[in-house]
Design a protein around this motif. Sequence first.
Motif, PDB file in Angstrom:
ATOM      1  N   SER A  82      40.445  35.014  44.898  1.00 20.81           N
ATOM      2  CA  SER A  82      40.378  36.462  45.104  1.00 20.81           C
ATOM      3  C   SER A  82      40.963  37.136  43.866  1.00 20.81           C
ATOM      4  O   SER A  82      41.551  36.461  43.004  1.00 20.81           O
ATOM      5  N   GLY A  83      40.842  38.448  43.829  1.00 24.02           N
ATOM      6  CA  GLY A  83      41.487  39.182  42.737  1.00 24.02           C
ATOM      7  C   GLY A  83      42.987  38.979  42.774  1.00 24.02           C
ATOM      8  O   GLY A  83      43.636  38.809  41.739  1.00 24.02           O
ATOM      9  N   MET A  84      43.568  38.989  43.987  1.00 22.01           N
ATOM     10  CA  MET A  84      45.019  38.810  44.091  1.00 22.01           C
ATOM     11  C   MET A  84      45.434  37.424  43.608  1.00 22.01           C
ATOM     12  O   MET A  84      46.490  37.273  42.977  1.00 22.01           O
ATOM     13  N   TYR A 108      47.294  49.370  41.613  1.00 23.36           N
ATOM     14  CA  TYR A 108      46.638  49.049  42.896  1.00 23.36           C
ATOM     15  C   TYR A 108      47.688  48.579  43.930  1.00 23.36           C
ATOM     16  O   TYR A 108      48.568  47.776  43.599  1.00 23.36           O
ATOM     17  N   GLU A 151      45.997  48.550  33.974  1.00 25.30           N
ATOM     18  CA  GLU A 151      44.659  48.653  34.577  1.00 25.30           C
ATOM     19  C   GLU A 151      43.811  49.566  33.690  1.00 25.30           C
ATOM     20  O   GLU A 151      44.296  50.612  33.249  1.00 25.30           O
ATOM     21  N   ASN A 155      43.475  53.627  39.961  1.00 27.62           N
ATOM     22  CA  ASN A 155      42.930  53.797  41.308  1.00 27.62           C
ATOM     23  C   ASN A 155      43.913  54.643  42.110  1.00 27.62           C
ATOM     24  O   ASN A 155      45.089  54.314  42.140  1.00 27.62           O
ATOM     25  N   THR A 182      39.028  45.387  36.621  1.00 28.55           N
ATOM     26  CA  THR A 182      38.112  45.414  37.767  1.00 28.55           C
ATOM     27  C   THR A 182      37.218  46.650  37.762  1.00 28.55           C
ATOM     28  O   THR A 182      36.008  46.548  37.965  1.00 28.55           O
ATOM     29  N   PHE A 183      37.806  47.835  37.567  1.00 24.29           N
ATOM     30  CA  PHE A 183      37.027  49.067  37.723  1.00 24.29           C
ATOM     31  C   PHE A 183      36.068  49.317  36.559  1.00 24.29           C
ATOM     32  O   PHE A 183      35.024  49.919  36.741  1.00 24.29           O
ATOM     33  N   SER A 202      39.236  41.534  40.073  1.00 29.40           N
ATOM     34  CA  SER A 202      38.802  41.265  41.434  1.00 29.40           C
ATOM     35  C   SER A 202      37.285  41.174  41.315  1.00 29.40           C
ATOM     36  O   SER A 202      36.589  42.195  41.265  1.00 29.40           O
ATOM     37  N   THR A 204      35.394  40.299  43.438  1.00 31.29           N
ATOM     38  CA  THR A 204      34.899  40.801  44.721  1.00 31.29           C
ATOM     39  C   THR A 204      34.121  42.103  44.492  1.00 31.29           C
ATOM     40  O   THR A 204      33.249  42.451  45.278  1.00 31.29           O
ATOM     41  N   LYS A 205      34.451  42.804  43.403  1.00 35.46           N
ATOM     42  CA  LYS A 205      33.885  44.130  43.141  1.00 35.46           C
ATOM     43  C   LYS A 205      32.632  44.009  42.262  1.00 35.46           C
ATOM     44  O   LYS A 205      31.685  43.375  42.659  1.00 35.46           O
ATOM     45  N   THR A 214      34.401  37.147  48.018  1.00 37.54           N
ATOM     46  CA  THR A 214      35.780  37.466  47.648  1.00 37.54           C
ATOM     47  C   THR A 214      36.151  36.487  46.534  1.00 37.54           C
ATOM     48  O   THR A 214      36.121  35.265  46.748  1.00 37.54           O
ATOM     49  N   ALA A 215      36.454  37.013  45.354  1.00 37.28           N
ATOM     50  CA  ALA A 215      36.698  36.127  44.209  1.00 37.28           C
ATOM     51  C   ALA A 215      37.517  36.835  43.148  1.00 37.28           C
ATOM     52  O   ALA A 215      37.600  38.068  43.135  1.00 37.28           O
TER      53      ALA A 215
HETATM   54  C1  LIG Z   1      41.996  47.067  40.824  1.00 34.46           C
HETATM   55  C2  LIG Z   1      42.095  45.956  41.818  1.00 34.46           C
HETATM   56  N1  LIG Z   1      42.685  44.809  41.458  1.00 34.46           N
HETATM   57  C3  LIG Z   1      42.805  43.772  42.308  1.00 34.46           C
HETATM   58  C4  LIG Z   1      42.324  43.853  43.599  1.00 34.46           C
HETATM   59  C5  LIG Z   1      42.478  42.682  44.538  1.00 34.46           C
HETATM   60  O1  LIG Z   1      41.264  42.019  44.642  1.00 34.46           O
HETATM   61  P1  LIG Z   1      40.848  41.106  45.900  1.00 34.46           P
HETATM   62  O2  LIG Z   1      40.699  41.987  47.070  1.00 34.46           O
HETATM   63  O3  LIG Z   1      39.581  40.452  45.440  1.00 34.46           O
HETATM   64  O4  LIG Z   1      41.960  40.113  46.078  1.00 34.46           O
HETATM   65  C6  LIG Z   1      41.690  45.018  44.015  1.00 34.46           C
HETATM   66  C7  LIG Z   1      41.179  45.124  45.396  1.00 34.46           C
HETATM   67  O5  LIG Z   1      40.723  46.151  45.828  1.00 34.46           O
HETATM   68  C8  LIG Z   1      41.581  46.104  43.102  1.00 34.46           C
HETATM   69  O6  LIG Z   1      41.002  47.256  43.469  1.00 34.46           O
END
Ligand SMILES: Cc1ncc(COP(=O)(O)O)c(C=O)c1O
Length: 399
Positions: A82-84, A108, A151, A155, A182-183, A202, A204-205, A214-215
Amino acid sequence: MTWRFDTRVVHFRQKGLERETPKAPPIYQTSAFAFSDLDELEAYFAGERQYLYTRFRNPNADDFARGVAALEGGEDGVAAASGMAAILAATLAVVKPGERILCPEEVYGGTYHLFTHELARLGIGVDFAPANDVDAFARAFTPETRLVFLETISNPLLRVPPLKELAALARERGAVVVVDNTFATPYLARPLEWGAHLVVHSATKFLAGHSDVTAGVVVGERHLVKRAREIIAAYGCHLNPFEAWLAARGLKTLSVRMARHCENAMRMARWLAARPAVARVYYPGLSEDDGERVRTLLGGRGGALVTFRLREGTDVGAFFRGLSWIKLVPTLAGVETTVAHPASTSHRALPPARRRAVGVTDEVVRLSVGLEDPADICDDLARGLAAAEGQTGAIAQSD
Ligand SMILES: Cc1ncc(COP(=O)(O)O)c(C=O)c1O
């Protein structure tokens, strides 16, 4: 050799497939890899073979991570669950107990929680500073600051901080720079070119892009990615082969999706700015404050997200109820347009005072603009805005 029934049940397999070349990459849906003898196994430990056990490495995860590394200009990359997981691996690749992370106040919410709760338990400290104020950021450094986490686009208010200056400052102070891209995605911005050591996503986005994966991924300098890979293996937060395959498939259309996302989002930002129910629109492509940085860091493009603040006195709940097909979803970046309410989702983990300080009030709505016809998106937003203003049955015309 004639096998008995129970053996045939387990060992059926078509022979000769290894000679075929599929156009799309196969899915290596396997937890481990077989070796013909002990010499081959030794060859793995000597670094001559890549794959032993999927938690350590898998071809689909590598395919995806290397694809992202190539787009970001990184030496290497590693995929995560996941992103986390990617943020965890990138930070633990750098910081030790007793050291500190410095990051923007508006980071975030999930990252804020990871740093302040989980990493704090490991003896890792965190300091926050306003990313748009380089002097204030400089003052927040401590002798223990080892990592600066940034970032590309904040966000939910979508500010573009002075990233080149912040990265230069961090390098001057001997800190490692990790940027969550991510953004923006590498379509808009490549932070490694401005001095970041690592970039995380992330996936995932936008990288996967279809809201079905989810990655996460970490890319950048080889020695740091190697350490991130060891952490991902040790914590068991690797990306599974099927999701890696889906993410790699999504990545192939990143350019065409992002071009359309940006085009549609600019139209939505302009349209929303002209609605009386909207007090303010936040869009990097229209931002007067960040205009120069949008030009130099994002190539003049604003991305897919448009945040707006409903006028005081409007009914925020009615806005969401008034939409007909745009869904309230606590994520972003899909091919479908969605809306989110950051105060109750992404920024819920922030204490209310900090939430207000970073501008995330109840009236703030974040729109993730999809690939639909923009006139249809306007029509549905008009339904929501009419409901927020207490008008029933009024559907404003799009323009
Ligand atoms: C900017 C940003 N970084 C990291 C994450 C975490 O990603 P994930 O939900 O894939 O773990 C998010 C999730 O919304 C995010 O918006």
